[in-house]
Design a protein around this motif. Structure first.
Motif, PDB file in Angstrom:
ATOM      1  N   CYS A  52     -15.628 -19.230   7.314  1.00 47.19           N
ATOM      2  CA  CYS A  52     -14.724 -20.177   6.810  1.00 47.19           C
ATOM      3  C   CYS A  52     -14.007 -21.017   7.639  1.00 47.19           C
ATOM      4  CB  CYS A  52     -13.764 -19.561   5.758  1.00 47.19           C
ATOM      5  SG  CYS A  52     -14.314 -18.776   4.447  1.00 47.19           S
ATOM      6  N   ALA A  53     -13.712 -20.286   9.184  1.00 43.84           N
ATOM      7  CA  ALA A  53     -13.208 -20.912  10.389  1.00 43.84           C
ATOM      8  C   ALA A  53     -14.249 -21.366  11.198  1.00 43.84           C
ATOM      9  CB  ALA A  53     -12.523 -19.750  11.044  1.00 43.84           C
ATOM     10  N   VAL A  54     -15.285 -21.259  11.090  1.00 42.50           N
ATOM     11  CA  VAL A  54     -16.329 -21.819  11.935  1.00 42.50           C
ATOM     12  C   VAL A  54     -16.350 -23.379  12.392  1.00 42.50           C
ATOM     13  CG1 VAL A  54     -18.681 -22.197  12.305  1.00 42.50           C
ATOM     14  CG2 VAL A  54     -18.077 -20.149  11.544  1.00 42.50           C
ATOM     15  N   GLN A  55     -16.016 -23.993  10.982  1.00 43.61           N
ATOM     16  CA  GLN A  55     -16.048 -25.591  11.607  1.00 43.61           C
ATOM     17  C   GLN A  55     -14.611 -25.830  12.131  1.00 43.61           C
ATOM     18  OE1 GLN A  55     -18.491 -27.891  11.020  1.00 43.61           O
ATOM     19  NE2 GLN A  55     -19.641 -25.998  10.470  1.00 43.61           N
ATOM     20  N   VAL A  56     -13.620 -25.133  11.957  1.00 41.93           N
ATOM     21  CA  VAL A  56     -12.416 -25.458  12.864  1.00 41.93           C
ATOM     22  C   VAL A  56     -12.714 -24.909  14.105  1.00 41.93           C
ATOM     23  CG1 VAL A  56     -10.085 -24.539  13.112  1.00 41.93           C
ATOM     24  CG2 VAL A  56     -10.795 -24.875  10.903  1.00 41.93           C
ATOM     25  N   ALA A  57     -13.236 -24.031  14.557  1.00 42.48           N
ATOM     26  CA  ALA A  57     -13.549 -23.400  15.929  1.00 42.48           C
ATOM     27  C   ALA A  57     -14.564 -24.549  16.679  1.00 42.48           C
ATOM     28  CB  ALA A  57     -14.258 -22.198  15.936  1.00 42.48           C
TER      29      ALA A  57
END
Length: 389
Positions: free
Chosen positions: A31-36
């Motif tokens: 779920c945090a991949v796009q933020v990264a």
């Protein structure tokens, strides 16, 4: 070996040496991949990776994924880490960050839920990352020697030439690195089935020899439980097209990457070697999963042989691609760094190509970029050993 090398790298707080100085944006949950991804686009000097792990994992599968995250952050090629989480996932960002902090390097945590959403988390992560990159850019390189290197060895997309050109040449390099006091990781347990007796005979003691047979048996039994005989079969269409009749035949060529030195220990996936010399890491044959395991285990550089061609690389570990035949080197030169097909053609010996590869390791250690780095081939995949719940 009479040639002298002047190597320079980045000394980390735990004493280890890095040949790159990355700031890693580490998402502990898919779920945090796009933020990264957004942070790496905003802040030059940062790297990250895409994955689908980090939640609904339990037991030893949870432990292995956690160990892989921590190992990526602790890899000596990483200056500092921004650990990104959602907030409600199984693999908590704070827990991963606390383990990485034990290495002494800069580590910060950002939770999407704690910061009130995606946009705020991107802004905060980018702000932290920018400061880390500036600090990293001020670090001076210092001299080091080959005894501080851990090299990973890998073969992907093998052909009939692999076992007589590139793999033996990598084996020659493995011997040289070991003789210079360094560490060489042999991986790909599935692709050592049929060659286990050769490695067991080189084990430093009976306990290591016994473990060789144990890990081979476990890997083979996993396939049998799925109704597949991988010892006498060949599950890869590319290997078959390349002229290999069975996985066992491939294994006899793949094992030559281990050179001739004694096998010191056998470690689990994504574990750091505890001994110098030749070490076997228990990994699957999947290129990206084994590459990730060796990176998480502390390898600063990987030698990757290929007879079929592949763009594979790592976000934090330079991956030197070595062609087994001249045809594939010429066809995929934009992805492959070196050609060992000269051995097949009788233009060079295995040792001469090995010497060239050692020269390339030195050049890459000094800052020369590999083809995979130039093309930003930031591949990442964890070997999952349990179901998702």
């Amino acid at each position: 070996m009479d040639k002298q090398y002047n190597l320079l790298g980045y000394r980390r707080p735990d004493g280890k040496i890095g040949i790159r100085n990355h700031v890693l944006i580490l998402p502990t949950i898919t779920c945090a991949v796009q933020v990264a991804k957004q942070i790496t686009q905003l802040v030059d000097g940062t790297v990250s990776f895409v994955h689908q792990h980090g939640c609904a994992q339990v037991g030893i599968d949870y432990d292995q994924t956690f160990r892989t995250y921590v190992g990526m952050g602790c890899n000596p090629n990483v200056y500092g880490v921004v650990v990104l989480g959602l907030g409600c996932e199984t693999h908590q960002a704070r827990s991963v960050a606390e383990e990485i902090k034990k290495s002494g390097k800069p580590v910060e945590t950002v939770s999407i839920q704690d910061y009130g959403g995606t946009l705020t988390a991107i802004a905060e992560g980018a702000k932290i990352a920018a400061k880390m990159v500036q600090d990293a850019s001020a670090q001076q390189r210092v001299p080091f020697s080959f005894d501080e290197l851990i090299i990973g060895t890998e073969c992907g997309g093998s052909d009939a030439c692999s076992g007589i050109s590139a793999n033996p040449a990598v084996g020659a390099v493995s011997d040289m690195i070991v003789d210079l006091g360094g560490t060489s990781i042999l991986a790909e347990t599935t692709e050592l089935i049929g060659a286990e007796h050769l490695l067991a005979d080189r084990a430093v003691d009976d306990s290591v020899a016994k473990k060789v047979y144990q890990v081979i048996s476990l890997m083979e039994n996993r396939a049998i439980q799925m109704g597949v005989d991988i010892r006498t079969g060949n599950p890869s269409p590319g290997n078959i097209k390349g002229g290999l009749s069975s996985l066992e035949e491939k294994s006899l060529g793949a094992a030559t990457k281990a050179g001739t030195r004694p096998l010191q220990e056998l470690i689990n996936y994504a574990e750091t070697p505890t001994k110098k010399g030749l070490v076997w890491m228990d990994t699957p044959g999947h290129d990206i999963e084994q590459l990730t395991g060796m990176a998480a285990g502390g390898a600063q550089i990987v030698l990757f042989t290929t007879g079929r061609g592949t763009p594979t690389g790592s976000p934090i570990v330079p991956t030197i691609k070595i062609a087994t035949n001249t045809g594939i080197f010429e066809r995929m030169e934009e992805n492959i760094d070196m050609n060992a097909g000269t051995i097949i053609e009788g233009k060079e010996t295995v040792q001469e190509v090995g010497n060239r590869i050692l020269d390339e390791i030195a050049s890459v250690s000094m800052g020369k970029k590999t083809k995979a780095e130039i093309l930003k081939q930031h591949d990442f995949g964890i070997w999952r050993i349990g179901p998702t719940f």
